[in-house]
Design an enzyme around this catalytic site. Structure first.
Site, mmCIF file in Angstrom:
data_model
loop_
_atom_site.group_PDB
_atom_site.id
_atom_site.type_symbol
_atom_site.label_atom_id
_atom_site.label_comp_id
_atom_site.label_asym_id
_atom_site.label_seq_id
_atom_site.Cartn_x
_atom_site.Cartn_y
_atom_site.Cartn_z
ATOM 1 N N ILE A 86 -3.484 4.027 2.140
ATOM 2 C CA ILE A 86 -3.659 4.273 3.417
ATOM 3 C C ILE A 86 -4.715 5.496 3.847
ATOM 4 O O ILE A 86 -5.447 5.484 5.024
ATOM 5 C CB ILE A 86 -2.318 4.464 4.237
ATOM 6 N N TYR A 137 0.684 -1.117 0.145
ATOM 7 C CA TYR A 137 -0.087 -0.021 0.209
ATOM 8 C C TYR A 137 0.795 1.275 0.099
ATOM 9 O O TYR A 137 2.037 1.300 0.206
ATOM 10 C CB TYR A 137 -0.967 -0.026 1.253
ATOM 11 N N CYS A 138 0.263 2.229 -0.470
ATOM 12 C CA CYS A 138 1.018 3.637 -0.334
ATOM 13 C C CYS A 138 -0.070 4.669 0.132
ATOM 14 O O CYS A 138 -0.858 4.382 1.153
ATOM 15 C CB CYS A 138 1.447 3.907 -1.704
ATOM 16 N N ARG A 139 -0.028 5.814 -0.225
ATOM 17 C CA ARG A 139 -0.949 6.847 0.395
ATOM 18 C C ARG A 139 -2.326 6.748 -0.447
ATOM 19 O O ARG A 139 -3.236 6.700 0.179
ATOM 20 C CB ARG A 139 -0.432 8.566 0.141
#
Length: 351
Positions: free
Chosen positions: A114, A86-88
């Site tokens: 996230i 996952y990332c932003r």
């Protein structure tokens, strides 16, 4: 139902890799949250270190996909596990998922990153402990969390192992209250930077097994006491050896006298881990063999100088070495000093 969902999600790789160009799976935060409870899944945050520190999903590893060495660092991830990334917002993690999948990894990407995770009401943590991942002989995952100084958290196959847990040291603290209770707690000796009754109490549950030397056992009034040379089999895949840890420099013998304190060798499903405790480069180290991971202390007058640590490493010859308990000692030159020995040195925040 939950188990069946996870099984189906993991099995989906057989379809996605064969019928379309995208060779990883996208999933919503709800499904992602269930997936990462599986022991066969490694959680990976691919944002920057600064973003990671601001808040991340608990137990996530952090490798910045924008860095040139992303794939080099990713090689430490086990290929027999599913990598949940996952990332932003979900864009960088798609990049990471594509690269990892192209290199043979099984990957699941969380849509919305996230941001979507938090919008769905799920928690994040600011715990920024460095994590190193290794595999046992049968391919199970062992995670090492660099808490501080001589405090190490080890996670293996659903079991929690704590080494010398201490709540506070100078301006640093460890939030044991939000960590899982320990299945095993090891205490090498009585000094306050290794032995903390409140930390032990915080981590203890009904089935916790405390393993220590006689002095700490006497102070606590309970626990399994091991002396230098003792061995203990606590489960079919977990064996413990207590080994000597002491000072040899004459003026420093008062700190750690011979025969009182322990180092420990933990053999976990074939993976051999040497936690030296507070010691100098004692001759008994020459008899410690087949070590995969070693934790060696480095701060005189209490433990070793950098030269002594290098000598100790040459005797033990671990595959991977973590200098720890190093306080203000400069350990940055140790990797180069051991390069010719074929020992990988990893510097973590074990000040």
């Amino acid at each position: 139902m939950k188990k069946n969902f996870i099984t189906c999600l993991l099995a989906a790789f057989g379809l996605t890799t064969g019928c379309c160009q995208q060779n990883f799976k996208n999933t919503a935060p709800e499904e992602f949250a269930e997936l990462i409870t599986n022991a066969d899944v490694v959680l990976l945050d691919v944002r920057t270190a600064a973003e990671f520190k601001e808040g991340h999903i608990e137990n996530a590893l952090n490798i910045d996909v924008k860095q040139d060495d992303f794939m080099e660092k990713a090689k430490s991830l086990p290929k027999d596990k599913t990598i949940a990334v996952y990332c932003r917002s979900g864009k960088r993690s798609v990049n990471a998922a594509e690269r990892l999948a192209s290199d043979g990894y099984k990957v699941v990407n969380m849509e919305g990153g996230i941001t979507a995770w938090k919008d769905s009401g799920r928690p994040v943590t600011t715990d920024t402990y460095e994590v190193d991942v290794f595999q046992t002989k049968s391919g199970k995952t062992v995670k090492f969390y660099a808490l501080m100084h001589a405090s190490v958290r080890i996670e293996y196959d659903g079991k929690e192992i704590e080494i010398d847990p201490v709540l506070k040291l100078r301006d640093r603290t460890v939030a044991y209250s939000v960590m899982p209770k320990a299945d095993y707690i090891f205490v090498t000796h009585e000094h306050a930077d290794h032995f903390d009754m409140m930390a032990i109490k915080t981590l203890t549950k009904e089935t916790t097994q405390l393993i220590t030397n006689k002095r700490c056992g006497d102070m606590l009034g309970y626990g399994t006491v091991m002396a230098n040379g003792d061995s203990l089999k606590v489960s079919d895949d977990f064996n413990i050896e207590a080994v000597p840890a002491y000072n040899t420099t004459e003026v420093n013998k008062k700190f750690h006298p011979k025969g009182r304190d322990n180092g420990f060798i933990l053999t976990i499903d074939g993976l051999r881990i040497y936690v030296a405790g507070d010691t100098e480069d004692i001759p008994e180290m020459a008899g410690i063999k087949d070590i995969d991971i070693a934790f060696l202390p480095c701060n005189q007058p209490f433990t070793m100088t950098t030269d002594q640590l290098v000598n100790a490493a040459k005797m033990v010859t671990p595959k991977v070495l973590f200098p720890y308990h190093y306080g203000q000692t400069d350990v940055s030159g140790i990797p180069e000093l051991l390069k010719a020995e074929g020992i990988e040195v990893r510097i973590r925040h074990y000040e």
